[in-house]
Motif scaffolding. Structure first.
Motif, mmCIF file in Angstrom:
data_model
loop_
_atom_site.group_PDB
_atom_site.id
_atom_site.type_symbol
_atom_site.label_atom_id
_atom_site.label_comp_id
_atom_site.label_asym_id
_atom_site.label_seq_id
_atom_site.Cartn_x
_atom_site.Cartn_y
_atom_site.Cartn_z
ATOM 1 N N ARG A 193 7.812 8.559 -1.026
ATOM 2 C CA ARG A 193 8.827 7.706 -1.655
ATOM 3 C C ARG A 193 9.796 7.159 -0.606
ATOM 4 N NH1 ARG A 193 8.828 5.133 -6.111
ATOM 5 N NH2 ARG A 193 8.396 6.937 -7.384
ATOM 6 N N ASN A 194 10.218 8.008 0.326
ATOM 7 C CA ASN A 194 11.138 7.555 1.368
ATOM 8 C C ASN A 194 10.474 6.570 2.325
ATOM 9 O OD1 ASN A 194 13.397 8.923 0.464
ATOM 10 N ND2 ASN A 194 12.934 10.763 1.637
ATOM 11 N N THR B 269 2.749 10.016 -9.837
ATOM 12 C CA THR B 269 2.020 10.177 -11.095
ATOM 13 C C THR B 269 1.208 11.468 -11.080
ATOM 14 O OG1 THR B 269 1.876 7.780 -11.338
ATOM 15 C CG2 THR B 269 0.332 9.107 -12.628
ATOM 16 N N ARG B 270 0.536 11.734 -9.959
ATOM 17 C CA ARG B 270 -0.247 12.963 -9.857
ATOM 18 C C ARG B 270 0.643 14.196 -9.945
ATOM 19 N NH1 ARG B 270 -3.594 12.530 -4.568
ATOM 20 N NH2 ARG B 270 -3.975 14.708 -5.088
ATOM 21 N N PHE B 271 1.824 14.131 -9.318
ATOM 22 C CA PHE B 271 2.749 15.261 -9.368
ATOM 23 C C PHE B 271 3.272 15.462 -10.788
ATOM 24 C CE2 PHE B 271 7.029 17.107 -9.034
ATOM 25 C CZ PHE B 271 6.730 18.270 -8.354
ATOM 26 N N GLY C 157 0.813 -1.217 0.000
ATOM 27 C CA GLY C 157 0.000 0.000 0.000
ATOM 28 C C GLY C 157 0.846 1.266 0.000
ATOM 29 N N LEU C 158 1.932 1.255 0.768
ATOM 30 C CA LEU C 158 2.838 2.414 0.774
ATOM 31 C C LEU C 158 3.467 2.630 -0.597
ATOM 32 C CD1 LEU C 158 4.648 1.971 4.216
ATOM 33 C CD2 LEU C 158 3.097 3.813 3.572
ATOM 34 N N GLN C 159 3.838 1.547 -1.267
ATOM 35 C CA GLN C 159 4.436 1.686 -2.593
ATOM 36 C C GLN C 159 3.413 2.170 -3.618
ATOM 37 O OE1 GLN C 159 6.297 -2.131 -3.283
ATOM 38 N NE2 GLN C 159 8.249 -1.364 -2.482
ATOM 39 N N LYS C 160 2.173 1.685 -3.517
ATOM 40 C CA LYS C 160 1.129 2.158 -4.434
ATOM 41 C C LYS C 160 0.839 3.633 -4.203
ATOM 42 C CE LYS C 160 -1.355 -2.103 -5.369
ATOM 43 N NZ LYS C 160 -2.631 -2.821 -5.218
ATOM 44 N N THR C 161 0.757 4.038 -2.938
ATOM 45 C CA THR C 161 0.504 5.443 -2.613
ATOM 46 C C THR C 161 1.616 6.322 -3.145
ATOM 47 O OG1 THR C 161 -0.690 4.811 -0.617
ATOM 48 C CG2 THR C 161 0.099 7.071 -0.724
ATOM 49 N N SER C 162 2.839 5.871 -2.980
ATOM 50 C CA SER C 162 3.988 6.617 -3.474
ATOM 51 C C SER C 162 3.927 6.766 -4.991
ATOM 52 C CB SER C 162 5.281 5.905 -3.064
ATOM 53 O OG SER C 162 6.393 6.508 -3.655
ATOM 54 N N GLY C 163 3.625 5.684 -5.682
ATOM 55 C CA GLY C 163 3.517 5.737 -7.138
ATOM 56 C C GLY C 163 2.388 6.640 -7.602
ATOM 57 N N ASP D 87 -0.737 17.981 -10.879
ATOM 58 C CA ASP D 87 -1.784 18.171 -9.880
ATOM 59 C C ASP D 87 -1.315 19.200 -8.849
ATOM 60 O OD1 ASP D 87 -3.830 18.008 -8.049
ATOM 61 O OD2 ASP D 87 -3.790 15.821 -7.887
ATOM 62 N N ALA D 88 -2.090 20.254 -8.660
ATOM 63 C CA ALA D 88 -1.699 21.331 -7.742
ATOM 64 C C ALA D 88 -1.832 20.924 -6.277
ATOM 65 C CB ALA D 88 -2.555 22.571 -8.011
ATOM 66 N N ASP D 89 -2.574 19.854 -5.993
ATOM 67 C CA ASP D 89 -2.764 19.400 -4.616
ATOM 68 C C ASP D 89 -1.583 18.582 -4.089
ATOM 69 O OD1 ASP D 89 -5.246 20.606 -4.540
ATOM 70 O OD2 ASP D 89 -6.301 18.783 -5.172
ATOM 71 N N VAL D 90 -0.672 18.187 -4.960
ATOM 72 C CA VAL D 90 0.461 17.343 -4.563
ATOM 73 C C VAL D 90 1.744 18.149 -4.693
ATOM 74 C CG1 VAL D 90 1.721 15.219 -5.043
ATOM 75 C CG2 VAL D 90 -0.748 15.292 -5.370
ATOM 76 N N SER D 91 2.465 18.269 -3.594
ATOM 77 C CA SER D 91 3.736 18.994 -3.623
ATOM 78 C C SER D 91 4.893 18.008 -3.755
ATOM 79 C CB SER D 91 3.904 19.832 -2.359
ATOM 80 O OG SER D 91 4.065 19.003 -1.240
ATOM 81 N N LEU D 92 6.048 18.537 -4.120
ATOM 82 C CA LEU D 92 7.234 17.707 -4.255
ATOM 83 C C LEU D 92 7.621 17.070 -2.924
ATOM 84 C CD1 LEU D 92 9.551 16.641 -5.976
ATOM 85 C CD2 LEU D 92 10.798 18.745 -5.475
ATOM 86 N N SER D 93 7.430 17.817 -1.838
ATOM 87 C CA SER D 93 7.772 17.267 -0.525
ATOM 88 C C SER D 93 6.874 16.084 -0.174
ATOM 89 C CB SER D 93 7.682 18.348 0.557
ATOM 90 O OG SER D 93 6.371 18.851 0.654
ATOM 91 N N ASP D 94 5.589 16.140 -0.543
ATOM 92 C CA ASP D 94 4.691 15.001 -0.308
ATOM 93 C C ASP D 94 5.168 13.765 -1.066
ATOM 94 O OD1 ASP D 94 3.054 16.553 1.278
ATOM 95 O OD2 ASP D 94 1.621 16.984 -0.332
#
Length: 103
Positions: free
Chosen positions: A74-75, A56-58, A46-52, A62-69
């Motif tokens: 990913r980490n 993809t959204r970034f 689930g963590l890997q899917k969320t990261s992917g 997508d303006a709701d997703v920042s690079l830090s998120d």
């Protein structure tokens, strides 16, 4: 998302495993270990899917997703995967040690 969520879940599962009553047969213990291992693997998946998904959204702008998120997700997935690999290595080592024991 909490950064220490995975380690907290691992501690909780460790406490649950140590607090379970001794079963008269090995069936309950084996089933609990199987369930815990399956749950941990599903959590890593689930963590890997969320990261992917966040990446993809970034990438799509997508303006709701920042690079830090994206980097935090990913980490988190990387740490969870590395912990899973280490657990697998320990299980394989334990299996090899058991197989090499004289009967």
């Amino acid at each position: 998302m909490r950064i220490d969520g995975f380690s907290g879940e691992m501690r909780t599962m460790m406490l649950e495993a140590s607090n379970t009553a001794t079963a008269p047969s090995g069936a309950k213990v084996g089933a609990d270990f199987n369930d815990m291992l399956t749950q941990a693997l599903n959590n890593v998946n689930g963590l890997q899917k969320t990261s992917g998904d966040l990446q993809t959204r970034f990438d799509r702008g997508d303006a709701d997703v920042s690079l830090s998120d994206v980097m935090i997700a990913r980490n988190k997935s990387s740490v969870a995967f590395e912990a899973t690999v280490q657990i697998r290595n320990k299980l394989v080592d334990a299996y090899k040690e058991l197989m090499n024991m004289p009967v």
